[in-house]
Design a protein around this motif. Structure first.
Motif, short mmCIF file in Angstrom:
data_model
loop_
_atom_site.label_atom_id
_atom_site.label_comp_id
_atom_site.label_asym_id
_atom_site.label_seq_id
_atom_site.Cartn_x
_atom_site.Cartn_y
_atom_site.Cartn_z
N ARG A 34 1.13 13.80 -1.57
CA ARG A 34 1.47 12.98 -0.39
C ARG A 34 1.40 11.50 -0.72
O ARG A 34 2.23 10.69 -0.25
N LEU A 35 0.42 11.10 -1.54
CA LEU A 35 0.34 9.71 -1.97
C LEU A 35 1.61 9.32 -2.73
O LEU A 35 2.18 8.24 -2.50
N LEU A 36 2.07 10.17 -3.62
CA LEU A 36 3.25 9.84 -4.41
C LEU A 36 4.52 9.85 -3.55
O LEU A 36 5.47 9.12 -3.85
N ASP A 37 4.54 10.63 -2.49
CA ASP A 37 5.66 10.54 -1.55
C ASP A 37 5.73 9.14 -0.93
O ASP A 37 6.82 8.58 -0.75
N ARG A 38 4.57 8.58 -0.63
CA ARG A 38 4.55 7.20 -0.10
C ARG A 38 5.04 6.21 -1.15
O ARG A 38 5.74 5.25 -0.82
N VAL A 39 4.66 6.41 -2.39
CA VAL A 39 5.12 5.53 -3.47
C VAL A 39 6.64 5.58 -3.56
O VAL A 39 7.31 4.54 -3.69
N GLY A 227 -6.70 9.09 -0.26
CA GLY A 227 -5.51 9.89 -0.06
C GLY A 227 -4.22 9.09 -0.08
O GLY A 227 -3.99 8.24 -0.93
N ALA A 228 -3.37 9.36 0.91
CA ALA A 228 -2.05 8.75 0.97
C ALA A 228 -2.05 7.47 1.80
O ALA A 228 -1.07 7.16 2.50
N HIS A 229 -3.10 6.69 1.71
CA HIS A 229 -3.14 5.43 2.46
C HIS A 229 -2.04 4.50 1.95
O HIS A 229 -1.83 4.37 0.74
N PRO A 230 -1.31 3.83 2.86
CA PRO A 230 -0.20 2.97 2.42
C PRO A 230 -0.63 1.88 1.45
O PRO A 230 0.12 1.55 0.52
N ALA A 231 -1.82 1.31 1.63
CA ALA A 231 -2.27 0.25 0.72
C ALA A 231 -2.52 0.81 -0.67
O ALA A 231 -2.31 0.12 -1.68
N LEU A 232 -2.97 2.07 -0.76
CA LEU A 232 -3.19 2.66 -2.08
C LEU A 232 -1.86 2.90 -2.78
O LEU A 232 -1.73 2.70 -3.99
N ALA A 233 -0.84 3.30 -2.02
CA ALA A 233 0.49 3.46 -2.61
C ALA A 233 1.02 2.13 -3.14
O ALA A 233 1.61 2.07 -4.23
N ARG A 234 0.78 1.05 -2.41
CA ARG A 234 1.22 -0.27 -2.89
C ARG A 234 0.45 -0.67 -4.14
O ARG A 234 1.01 -1.30 -5.04
N LEU A 237 1.92 0.98 -7.22
CA LEU A 237 3.11 0.27 -7.67
C LEU A 237 2.76 -1.06 -8.32
O LEU A 237 3.41 -1.47 -9.29
N HIS A 238 1.75 -1.73 -7.81
CA HIS A 238 1.31 -2.99 -8.41
C HIS A 238 0.85 -2.77 -9.84
O HIS A 238 1.22 -3.53 -10.75
N ARG A 239 0.06 -1.74 -10.08
CA ARG A 239 -0.41 -1.45 -11.44
C ARG A 239 0.77 -1.06 -12.34
O ARG A 239 0.82 -1.44 -13.52
N HIS A 240 1.71 -0.31 -11.80
CA HIS A 240 2.91 0.07 -12.56
C HIS A 240 3.70 -1.17 -12.97
O HIS A 240 4.10 -1.32 -14.14
N ASP A 241 3.90 -2.08 -12.04
CA ASP A 241 4.70 -3.27 -12.33
C ASP A 241 4.02 -4.17 -13.34
O ASP A 241 4.67 -4.75 -14.22
#
Length: 258
Positions: A34-39, A227-234, A237-241
């Motif tokens: 679910r977290l990755l769905d948000r990503v 879990g799938a918290h929107p801030a965790l999804a962001r 992506l920040h670490r990925h970038d």
């Protein structure tokens, strides 16, 4: 079995490989999905895949071998919060074991305002509503996995400091294994300082044994895992970038970033 990497001209864009530890709790994998769905919602078109260090499929080595066969570059984002053995040893070793794989290993999620936002929101969902008068008797235990690596403890203390600044109350880090204090010890330390309304914040991405045990020691309220918290999804992506801005590696040799 080794896979022949695709020719350079056929290489596809980088894939974000979110790396979870793995858990025997069946809720853990579903939570990370679910977290990755948000990503994916935040970054349409980005190839995002889940892999695990152990216990759950798909395992990291299988995922990386498949990416090498597809000619894809990998950006490994650990769904972990501090630079313990898994981040500093297991992930680089997994990359090195796949011939020809171009890969970057991102920093762990770590101390970041987005993480503090997610932790605070989960506490609010659990009933965190202290007023100014209550703050003098309120404290938080930040429950984390724990590691013998001193860098891990230092990072967890930085996360606790960020959360304390956000909440305006003392936040004491505690660990489920391999480090001290334990959650009960941290609760006792806060109580000795006159903090009798003590909440437990869950510095875990998903439900599992450690998160369940930590919550059981909460004298007042216990937050759910992030879990799938929107801030965790962001933050993922920040670490990925940030990792994409660093050189890629093949068999330990740096290559020019693409």
């Amino acid at each position: 079995m080794h896979h022949r990497p695709a020719p350079a001209a056929a290489r596809r864009p980088a894939t974000l490989v979110a790396v979870g530890h793995g858990s025997r709790d069946p809720r853990a994998r579903a939570t990370l999905l679910r977290l990755l769905d948000r990503v994916r919602e935040l970054r349409p078109g980005l190839d995002v895949r889940l892999a695990h260090i152990e216990l759950n499929a798909p395992l990291l080595d299988e995922t990386l071998a498949g990416l090498a066969a597809e000619g894809r570059e990998a950006v490994l984002v650990p769904l972990l919060f501090a630079p313990g053995h898994h981040v500093t040893h297991d992930l680089p070793a997994a990359v090195a074991a796949v011939p020809g794989l171009r890969a970057r290993v991102a920093a762990p999620l770590g101390a970041h305002p987005l993480l503090a936002e997610a932790l605070a929101d989960r506490l609010a969902e659990a009933g965190w509503t202290p007023g100014e008068d209550d703050r003098r008797t309120t404290g938080v235990v930040l429950a984390a996995a724990g590691s013998r690596d001193p860098r891990s403890g230092a990072e967890t203390r930085r996360i606790a400091a960020l959360l304390g600044e956000r909440l305006g109350v003392p936040v004491v880090p505690a660990y489920a294994s391999a480090a001290a204090p334990t959650v009960p010890e941290a609760v006792a330390a806060l109580a000795a300082r006159g903090r009798h309304r003590i909440a437990v914040a869950s510095c875990f991405t998903a439900p599992g044994l450690f998160a369940t045990r930590a919550a059981a020691h909460a004298p007042w309220i216990a937050a759910a895992p992030l879990g799938a918290h929107p801030a965790l999804a962001r933050l993922v992506l920040h670490r990925h970038d940030r990792a994409l801005a660093a050189p890629a590696v093949v068999h330990g040799r740096e290559l020019a970033a693409v």
